[in-house]
Design a protein around this motif. Structure first.
Motif, short mmCIF file in Angstrom:
data_model
loop_
_atom_site.label_atom_id
_atom_site.label_comp_id
_atom_site.label_asym_id
_atom_site.label_seq_id
_atom_site.Cartn_x
_atom_site.Cartn_y
_atom_site.Cartn_z
N ASN A 153 33.79 54.99 29.60
CA ASN A 153 33.70 53.73 28.85
C ASN A 153 34.97 51.99 28.72
O ASN A 153 35.06 51.35 29.47
CB ASN A 153 33.26 53.46 27.34
N ALA A 154 35.99 53.22 28.74
CA ALA A 154 37.39 52.89 28.78
C ALA A 154 37.45 52.01 30.49
O ALA A 154 38.16 51.31 30.95
CB ALA A 154 38.87 53.28 28.34
N LEU A 155 37.37 53.01 31.23
CA LEU A 155 36.95 52.88 32.91
C LEU A 155 36.19 52.08 32.99
O LEU A 155 37.20 50.71 34.00
CB LEU A 155 36.98 54.57 34.04
N THR A 156 35.33 51.45 32.75
CA THR A 156 34.33 50.82 32.57
C THR A 156 34.83 49.63 32.38
O THR A 156 34.91 48.81 32.76
CB THR A 156 33.28 51.06 32.35
N ASP A 157 35.45 49.90 30.81
CA ASP A 157 36.46 48.61 30.36
C ASP A 157 37.23 47.70 31.60
O ASP A 157 36.88 46.43 31.21
CB ASP A 157 36.28 47.99 29.61
N ALA A 158 37.72 48.49 32.07
CA ALA A 158 38.80 48.04 32.69
C ALA A 158 38.75 47.32 34.42
O ALA A 158 39.08 46.24 34.36
CB ALA A 158 39.48 49.90 33.38
N ARG A 159 37.21 47.99 34.59
CA ARG A 159 37.02 47.44 35.76
C ARG A 159 36.60 45.95 35.73
O ARG A 159 36.46 45.20 36.81
CB ARG A 159 36.14 48.22 36.35
N SER A 160 35.88 46.18 34.71
CA SER A 160 35.10 44.87 34.29
C SER A 160 36.27 44.06 34.01
O SER A 160 35.64 42.62 35.01
CB SER A 160 34.25 44.83 33.08
N ARG A 161 37.60 44.03 33.40
CA ARG A 161 37.95 42.60 33.35
C ARG A 161 38.81 42.38 34.31
O ARG A 161 39.34 41.54 34.78
CB ARG A 161 39.31 43.36 32.23
N ALA A 162 39.25 43.71 35.19
CA ALA A 162 40.23 43.40 36.59
C ALA A 162 39.18 42.30 36.65
O ALA A 162 39.98 41.07 37.78
CB ALA A 162 40.33 44.76 37.27
N GLU A 163 38.20 42.48 37.48
CA GLU A 163 37.40 42.21 38.07
C GLU A 163 36.88 40.36 37.44
O GLU A 163 37.37 39.60 38.74
CB GLU A 163 35.27 42.62 38.74
N GLU A 164 37.08 39.79 36.98
CA GLU A 164 37.42 38.82 36.42
C GLU A 164 38.36 38.82 36.13
O GLU A 164 38.63 37.15 36.63
CB GLU A 164 37.33 39.23 34.38
N ILE A 165 40.11 38.93 36.26
CA ILE A 165 41.32 38.67 36.46
C ILE A 165 40.86 37.79 37.91
O ILE A 165 41.66 36.85 37.94
CB ILE A 165 41.95 39.26 36.14
N ALA A 166 40.17 39.26 38.62
CA ALA A 166 40.21 38.57 40.46
C ALA A 166 39.64 37.18 40.50
O ALA A 166 39.91 36.61 41.70
CB ALA A 166 40.16 40.08 40.92
N SER A 167 38.60 37.54 39.83
CA SER A 167 38.21 36.16 40.25
C SER A 167 38.37 34.97 39.64
O SER A 167 38.14 33.94 40.34
CB SER A 167 36.42 36.56 39.39
N ASN A 168 39.23 35.39 38.79
CA ASN A 168 39.78 33.40 38.08
C ASN A 168 41.31 33.52 38.75
O ASN A 168 41.56 32.04 38.97
CB ASN A 168 40.14 33.69 36.50
N LEU A 169 41.70 34.79 39.79
CA LEU A 169 42.48 33.80 40.47
C LEU A 169 42.23 33.79 41.61
O LEU A 169 43.02 32.96 42.98
CB LEU A 169 43.64 35.26 40.54
N GLY A 170 40.76 34.15 41.91
CA GLY A 170 40.25 33.71 43.36
C GLY A 170 41.05 34.32 44.24
O GLY A 170 40.75 34.45 46.04
#
Length: 222
Positions: A153-170
Motif C-alpha cells: 500500500n505504501a508503494l502504491t501511495d508513493a506512485r500515486s503521489r509522484a504521478e500527481e507531482i509530475a503532472s503538476n510540474l508538467g
C-alpha cells in the motif's frame, strides 16, 4: 526549505537532464487486523516487618497464581518473571518501639494465546492472590502478512503521489531509481480493563484492533 522549493529544484534538474537531488517521497501506511494474542502483567505485593516472612508469603502467593494459570492451559514458556523487588524502610519509632517496614513484590508477564481466556486469566490471577494487574496489550503473533500489505500500500501511495507531482510540474514521471524500506512498527492496542471483584463481576476487556505501519522512501526519475 519548503516543499515547493524542493519541487522547483527537481524541475530544474529534470530540464537539465539529470536526476533530481531530492526526488524522493516518504510514504507511511498503516494496516489493521484483529489481534490474536495478548500480554498481561500480574503481581503480588505485600508489606510487613519481618523480611523473611514477607518474602516467603509473596513467593508462595505468586507460585499459587502461576499454578492456577497453568491449570488453565497457560504454558510455562508464556510466563516470565519481570520484577522481584525488595525494599526495607529504615527503622522508625512506632510508639515506644523501633520498627522496620518491608515491602516486597514479585511480578510476572503472561502471554495469552487464546483471547477467549483473557477475562478468566485475570479473574483467576486475582482470586489466587494477585493484587496488581496491569499492562494489558493486544498484538499479532505473526505480522509478516500485515507488513506485506502495508508495504504494498505504501508503494502504491508513493506512485500515486509522484504521478500527481509530475503532472503538476508538467513533466513525465520516469522510472524508479531506488526504494528504501525505513522500517515499520507494530502498534499493539492497549486494552482497557475493569476488574469488578467487589461487585461480584469479572474483568471486562475489549480487544480492538492492531495496526502495523510501513514507511517506504521511493526515488523517481522526472
Amino acid at each position: 526549505m519548503l516543499v515547493v522549493d524542493y519541487l522547483e529544484e527537481a524541475f530544474k534538474d529534470a530540464l537539465e537532464g539529470r536526476i533530481s537531488r531530492r526526488p524522493y517521497l516518504d510514504c507511511c501506511i498503516q494496516s489493521t487486523i484483529d489481534p490474536d494474542m495478548a500480554t498481561l502483567s500480574v503481581g503480588v505485593e505485600m508489606f510487613g516487618q519481618d523480611i523473611l516472612t514477607v518474602y516467603g508469603d509473596v513467593n508462595t502467593t505468586i507460585l499459587q497464581v502461576m499454578t492456577a494459570l497453568e491449570a488453565l492451559g497457560i504454558e510455562d514458556a508464556d510466563m516470565r518473571t519481570v520484577g522481584l523487588d525488595v525494599y526495607v524502610n529504615p527503622s522508625q519509632m512506632m510508639g515506644s518501639e523501633m520498627q522496620t517496614e518491608t515491602r516486597i513484590s514479585n511480578r510476572i508477564n503472561i502471554t495469552i494465546r487464546d483471547l477467549s481466556q483473557i477475562e478468566t486469566v485475570i479473574d483467576t490471577a486475582i482470586s489466587n492472590g494477585a493484587n496488581s494487574v496491569f499492562g494489558l496489550q493486544f498484538g499479532v503473533s505473526d505480522t509478516s502478512a500485515l507488513q506485506s500489505e502495508a508495504r504494498a500500500n505504501a508503494l502504491t501511495d508513493a506512485r500515486s503521489r509522484a504521478e500527481e507531482i509530475a503532472s503538476n510540474l508538467g513533466v513525465e514521471l520516469g522510472s524508479v531509481v531506488s526504494v528504501v524500506e525505513q522500517g515499520g512498527g507494530n502498534f499493539p492496542f492497549e486494552g482497557s480493563m475493569n476488574a469488578m471483584m467487589d461487585m461480584g463481576g469479572g474483568a471486562v476487556v475489549e480487544p480492538g484492533q492492531v495496526s502495523v505501519a510501513m514507511t517506504m522512501q521511493v526515488t523517481y526519475r522526472f
